[in-house]
Design a protein around this motif. Structure first.
Motif, short mmCIF file in Angstrom:
data_model
loop_
_atom_site.label_atom_id
_atom_site.label_comp_id
_atom_site.label_asym_id
_atom_site.label_seq_id
_atom_site.Cartn_x
_atom_site.Cartn_y
_atom_site.Cartn_z
N ASP A 275 1.11 -1.36 0.36
CA ASP A 275 -0.05 -0.65 0.08
C ASP A 275 1.11 1.06 -0.11
N ASN A 280 -1.06 4.33 -1.54
CA ASN A 280 -2.66 3.98 -0.80
C ASN A 280 -2.85 5.12 -0.28
N THR A 284 -6.64 11.95 -0.71
CA THR A 284 -6.61 12.51 -1.64
C THR A 284 -6.48 14.07 -1.89
N ARG A 313 -2.92 7.10 -10.74
CA ARG A 313 -3.71 8.21 -9.57
C ARG A 313 -3.60 6.11 -8.76
N PRO A 314 -2.98 6.73 -7.55
CA PRO A 314 -3.56 5.02 -6.20
C PRO A 314 -4.56 5.92 -5.56
N GLU A 315 -5.30 4.22 -5.66
CA GLU A 315 -7.02 4.60 -4.61
C GLU A 315 -6.34 4.68 -2.66
N ASP A 317 -7.00 4.51 0.85
CA ASP A 317 -6.52 3.13 1.33
C ASP A 317 -6.92 4.20 3.51
#
Length: 416
Positions: A275, A280, A284, A313-315, A317
């Motif tokens: 991650d 992650n 944002t 673009r990472p998600e 977490d």
């Protein structure tokens, strides 16, 4: 010899052979995944040293899973016992092991007669906040003290995973402040000419400490005269900078290993490694601000010559963020500090190595400092890899480019 004894010996030999085959197989697999670029001097030696260190780590991992000892404890023991040589203290230098505010330190004092007060350097060893010791930088500190005619204090701060953030930084602060308060009376050092510095994680601690001391400045102690940052680790927001992509498998610091060290320093939960590597853990809403500090366009154009690819673009977490959120604060990621904090940094010496995942962090920090009118001296080692100081004057383990690193620090110290 009876049959029972023979069977026991054969069984032990078989177990030993199986253990050795397992170690050899794992080491071979790691070596096949490594990449030693052609631009590196002593490529064969780097392959060999990397194989040795991987072998030690593999044996430690096996012993850890068998419940014999912790992997990190085994690595520390092996390095201290077999890789670190100790030579007699040379003439012209006095070396003392002391404690500053219960923090172990080793003080290196030139014995030559001097008309006035000496300059000083408080040094923090590298090792990812997990490895390294006063002994691991003993030869480096001896050389710096003798060649620059400075008093050097090497700090044995507490290590993770036993002691996590902020314990190492607290130790560095306690030792530094004690030395600043006692420099003139006890060591004949001008407290206004004391620099702080380190390599790798030690450079991270030096940069974080300078920012912390600037925030807490009360006028009772002088601020550090300069900070000396040798291939520094300065942020854990982006593990996909060009140097991370280009040097991801260059010994002795792989991209994944850097995330592992940060996690050991913060929480010990290495299950978050992937991650963190993918980004992650970064909220944002914080990404635009970090992008300003970490944008590849802020790097010299030659840093992109060996390739760079923008990652998707990472998600985000949330669980990963809450587990490592301290890592995005300035005390762990000094490169991400606000302009006001960086603007109060002392004059800075930054050294980077071309074949190091941390190369770009040093360069981006240099740009931020220069943009805020902080004086910066930069030295680049075009054939260097991370960790060359670990083997300075360690007999057959040494790399020639390490000499240029310590000589650069000596020259900078003499200018203070």
């Amino acid at each position: 010899m009876d049959i029972g004894s023979a069977i026991l010996i054969i069984g032990f030999a078989a177990l030993l052979a199986a253990f050795l085959l397992l170690v050899i197989g794992l080491v071979h697999s790691e070596l096949m995944n490594s990449d030693v670029p052609r631009g590196v001097t002593n490529r064969g030696k780097l392959h060999w040293v990397h194989g040795l260190l991987v072998g030690v780590a593999v044996v430690g991992r096996i012993l850890h899973r068998l419940g014999v000892c912790h992997q990190i404890s085994f690595i520390r023991w092996f390095v201290a016992r077999h890789l670190l040589g100790s030579r007699p203290v040379p003439a012209g230098l006095r070396v003392k092991d002391l404690q500053f505010c219960e923090v172990p330190v080793r003080v290196y004092e030139p014995t030559s007669v001097r008309g006035g007060l000496r300059r000083g350097l408080v040094y923090f060893h590298g090792g990812g906040w997990v490895l390294g010791s006063i002994d691991s930088v003993d030869e480096v500190c001896r050389y710096l003290a003798q060649e620059s005619d400075s008093t050097v204090v090497s700090v044995g701060y507490r290590l993770a995973p036993e002691h996590r953030y902020p314990a190492p930084l607290d130790d560095c602060q306690a030792a530094t402040c004690h030395f600043l308060s006692a420099a003139e009376a006890e060591f004949g050092v001008d407290p206004r000419r004391v620099a702080v510095g380190g390599d790798g994680a030690g450079a991270n601690l030096a940069a974080a400490l300078c920012q912390r001391l600037a925030r807490a400045e009360d006028g009772h102690l002088p601020s550090p005269r300069a900070q000396i940052l040798l291939y520094p680790a300065l942020q854990m927001a982006d593990f996909n900078l060009p140097s991370y992509q280009q040097n991801h498998a260059v010994p002795i610091l792989f991209r994944g290993r850097m995330a592992f060290y940060f996690l050991q320093y913060l929480s010990g939960d290495v299950s978050l490694c992937q991650d963190v590597l993918e980004g992650n853990h970064v909220p944002t809403e914080l990404r635009p601000r970090y992008k300003q500090c970490l944008c590849p366009s802020n790097l010299p154009s030659e840093c992109l010559a060996r390739g760079f690819r923008e990652r998707p673009r990472p998600e985000f977490d949330g669980e990963a963020y809450h587990a490592v959120r301290a890592g995005l604060e300035a005390e762990v990621s000094p490169l991400l500090a606000a302009d006001a904090a960086i603007q109060r940094s002392p004059p800075t010496f930054i050294l980077t190595c071309e074949y190091d995942v941390l190369r770009d962090e040093g360069l981006l920090y240099r740009k931020r400092l220069l943009d805020l009118n902080v004086d910066v001296t930069w030295q680049h080692v075009p054939d260097g890899v991370h960790g060359v100081l670990n083997f300075f004057r360690q007999r057959w383990l040494g790399f020639p480019c390490a000499q240029g690193v310590v000589d650069g620090v000596v020259s900078y110290l003499k200018s203070l």
